[in-house]
Write a protein that holds these residues in place. Structure first.
Motif, short mmCIF file in Angstrom:
data_model
loop_
_atom_site.label_atom_id
_atom_site.label_comp_id
_atom_site.label_asym_id
_atom_site.label_seq_id
_atom_site.Cartn_x
_atom_site.Cartn_y
_atom_site.Cartn_z
N GLY A 131 0.80 -1.22 0.00
CA GLY A 131 0.00 0.00 0.00
C GLY A 131 0.84 1.27 0.00
O GLY A 131 1.96 1.31 -0.50
N ARG A 132 0.28 2.30 0.60
CA ARG A 132 0.92 3.61 0.64
C ARG A 132 0.89 4.16 2.05
O ARG A 132 0.20 3.61 2.93
N PHE A 133 1.63 5.28 2.27
CA PHE A 133 1.67 5.89 3.59
C PHE A 133 0.61 6.99 3.67
O PHE A 133 0.02 7.39 2.65
N ILE A 134 0.37 7.49 4.89
CA ILE A 134 -0.64 8.53 5.08
C ILE A 134 -0.19 9.85 4.44
O ILE A 134 1.00 10.09 4.24
N SER A 135 -1.16 10.69 4.13
CA SER A 135 -0.89 12.04 3.63
C SER A 135 -1.24 13.03 4.73
O SER A 135 -1.94 12.71 5.69
N ASN A 136 -0.74 14.25 4.57
CA ASN A 136 -1.02 15.29 5.56
C ASN A 136 -2.36 15.96 5.27
O ASN A 136 -2.44 17.11 4.89
N ASP A 137 -3.43 15.18 5.43
CA ASP A 137 -4.78 15.71 5.26
C ASP A 137 -5.69 15.03 6.27
O ASP A 137 -5.25 14.19 7.06
N ASP A 138 -6.96 15.36 6.27
CA ASP A 138 -7.87 14.83 7.29
C ASP A 138 -8.66 13.63 6.81
O ASP A 138 -9.71 13.30 7.37
N SER A 139 -8.16 12.94 5.80
CA SER A 139 -8.86 11.75 5.31
C SER A 139 -8.87 10.66 6.39
O SER A 139 -7.86 10.44 7.07
N PRO A 140 -9.99 9.97 6.56
CA PRO A 140 -10.07 8.90 7.56
C PRO A 140 -9.42 7.61 7.05
O PRO A 140 -10.08 6.60 6.81
N VAL A 141 -8.11 7.66 6.90
CA VAL A 141 -7.36 6.48 6.46
C VAL A 141 -6.27 6.19 7.49
O VAL A 141 -5.86 7.09 8.24
N THR A 142 -5.82 4.96 7.51
CA THR A 142 -4.80 4.56 8.46
C THR A 142 -3.80 3.62 7.80
O THR A 142 -4.14 2.90 6.86
#
Length: 399
Positions: free
Chosen positions: A148-159
């Protein structure tokens, strides 16, 4: 015929091995059991040195790969082990320090847990935690993604899940369709991290962005643990400045550590443990030498007739002594060779099982053989001298 015309008894060097091995060939089981003590001692020494060198090489390679310039900054822990918050200015202040390459703040969300779904009873966390971070975390820890991928600096509800967290939750799908229940909200799993040797707390965590944690999980803007990557040659100097930079009002509360010190401590523990086992191997070698000496003394007593007959036929004391000393040396040498083979086999098996590069110090091989020969020489010296000084008339009289 004068005494000068009597031929002198001789024992050729080429005859030493056949003559010296006669007793061993006639009593094979006794020889096997006698040499076993030497073999066990040498095998212990070779395997300990080999396994220690191989494991140390693996740890040193791991240190070289992970680096010794990673530092962690925390504000102590509570009585329950929870991380305490640092000032909101800690990250920006640390970034201003000289010789700092990168900074990655994180915050362990104490009242937030991650579950496989919303039907799991509260408190059954499996040791997992939820940690807020930003995109700099992966680069600062020099980590990588398993999928997969790493988190981005936004408020998306992903982990992104740490390796252990993903394993205990049973998550393998990182397409964004698989979800976990985080602090009363559904979070899509977009990545799984590879294990972090120097940051095991990340392995047990579900990583969310600071923006998402603030928007959905009540994050207050205070970090609780900051990872700092410095220039290697200035790591100690940077470590000395982190406390006052992170918490100027009370630097004494800040705990600064270097995670690689744990690997260095492992090296020291392995070295001290190796010394203990080497001592036990030396004891086994001593016992083996005593066993050979005992067997050789018994052999002298059992072969009194043979000794007396050889002396009567002209064999000198030196010939008799050489025969029994050679027998002891052959026995110890064969035990040493067997011990080296066993020790090398143990090292190879352990290295393959652990995924190490097999390294056996050359001095363990030739040193083990020399030690076994020396042990055989010492063990056989007294029986050889006793056989040599046995009067032939007394020996023949007891036949």
């Amino acid at each position: 015929m004068t005494t000068h015309d009597v031929p002198r008894s001789t024992l050729r060097t080429a005859d030493l091995v056949p003559t010296g091995s006669l007793g061993l060939r006639s009593r094979k089981m006794r020889a096997l059991l006698s040499g076993l003590g030497i073999a066990i001692g040498i095998a212990s020494i070779v395997s300990v040195l080999g396994v220690t060198r191989s494991s140390q090489s693996a740890l040193l390679a791991q240190l070289d790969q992970l680096g010794t310039n990673l530092l962690t900054v925390a504000n102590g822990t509570s009585g329950q082990g929870a991380e305490q918050i640092l000032p909101t200015t800690a990250t920006s202040m640390i970034r201003e320090l000289p010789h700092v390459q990168s900074v990655a703040p994180t915050a362990k969300l104490a009242s937030v847990n991650v579950y496989r779904n919303d039907h799991i009873a509260a408190g059954r966390t499996g040791g997992r935690s939820v940690r807020a971070a930003d995109a700099a975390l992966l680069g600062t820890l020099d980590g990588s993604l398993l999928a997969g991928r790493f988190i981005s600096n936004d408020d998306s509800p992903v982990t992104v899940l740490g390796y252990s967290a993903a394993t205990t939750l049973g998550i393998t799908d990182v397409s964004g369709n698989d979800r976990v229940w985080v602090g009363g909200h559904w979070y899509n799993v977009v990545g799984i991290l590879k294990p972090f040797t120097l940051a095991p707390e990340i392995d047990q965590a579900a990583i969310v962005s600071f923006q998402s944690a603030e928007h959905l999980l009540g994050y207050n803007g205070h970090p609780s643990r900051i990872y700092v990557r410095s220039d290697t040659e200035y790591t100690a100097g940077v470590a000395g400045l982190l406390g006052s930079a992170a918490n100027p009002e009370d630097p004494s509360r800040v705990a600064v550590s270097r995670p690689s010190d744990a690997l260095t401590a492992q090296l020291q523990v392995k070295q001290s443990g190796a010394g203990l086992i080497l001592g036990l191997g030396a004891i086994a070698l001593l016992v083996g030498a005593i066993g050979i000496a005992n067997v050789m003394v018994i052999a002298v007593l059992e072969r009194r007739t043979e000794i007396g007959l050889r002396r009567a036929l002209g064999a000198t004391r030196g010939h008799v002594a050489a025969q029994f000393l050679t027998e002891s040396l052959i026995l110890a040498t064969l035990g040493g060779i067997a011990g080296i083979a066993i020790g090398a086999g143990v090292t190879l098996g352990m290295s393959v099982y652990r995924g190490w590069t097999t390294l056996i110090p050359p001095e363990a091989l030739y040193g083990g053989l020399l030690v076994s020969i020396a042990a055989g020489a010492i063990a056989g010296l007294y029986p050889a001298l006793r056989a040599a000084h046995l009067p032939p008339t007394d020996a023949l009289r007891t036949a």
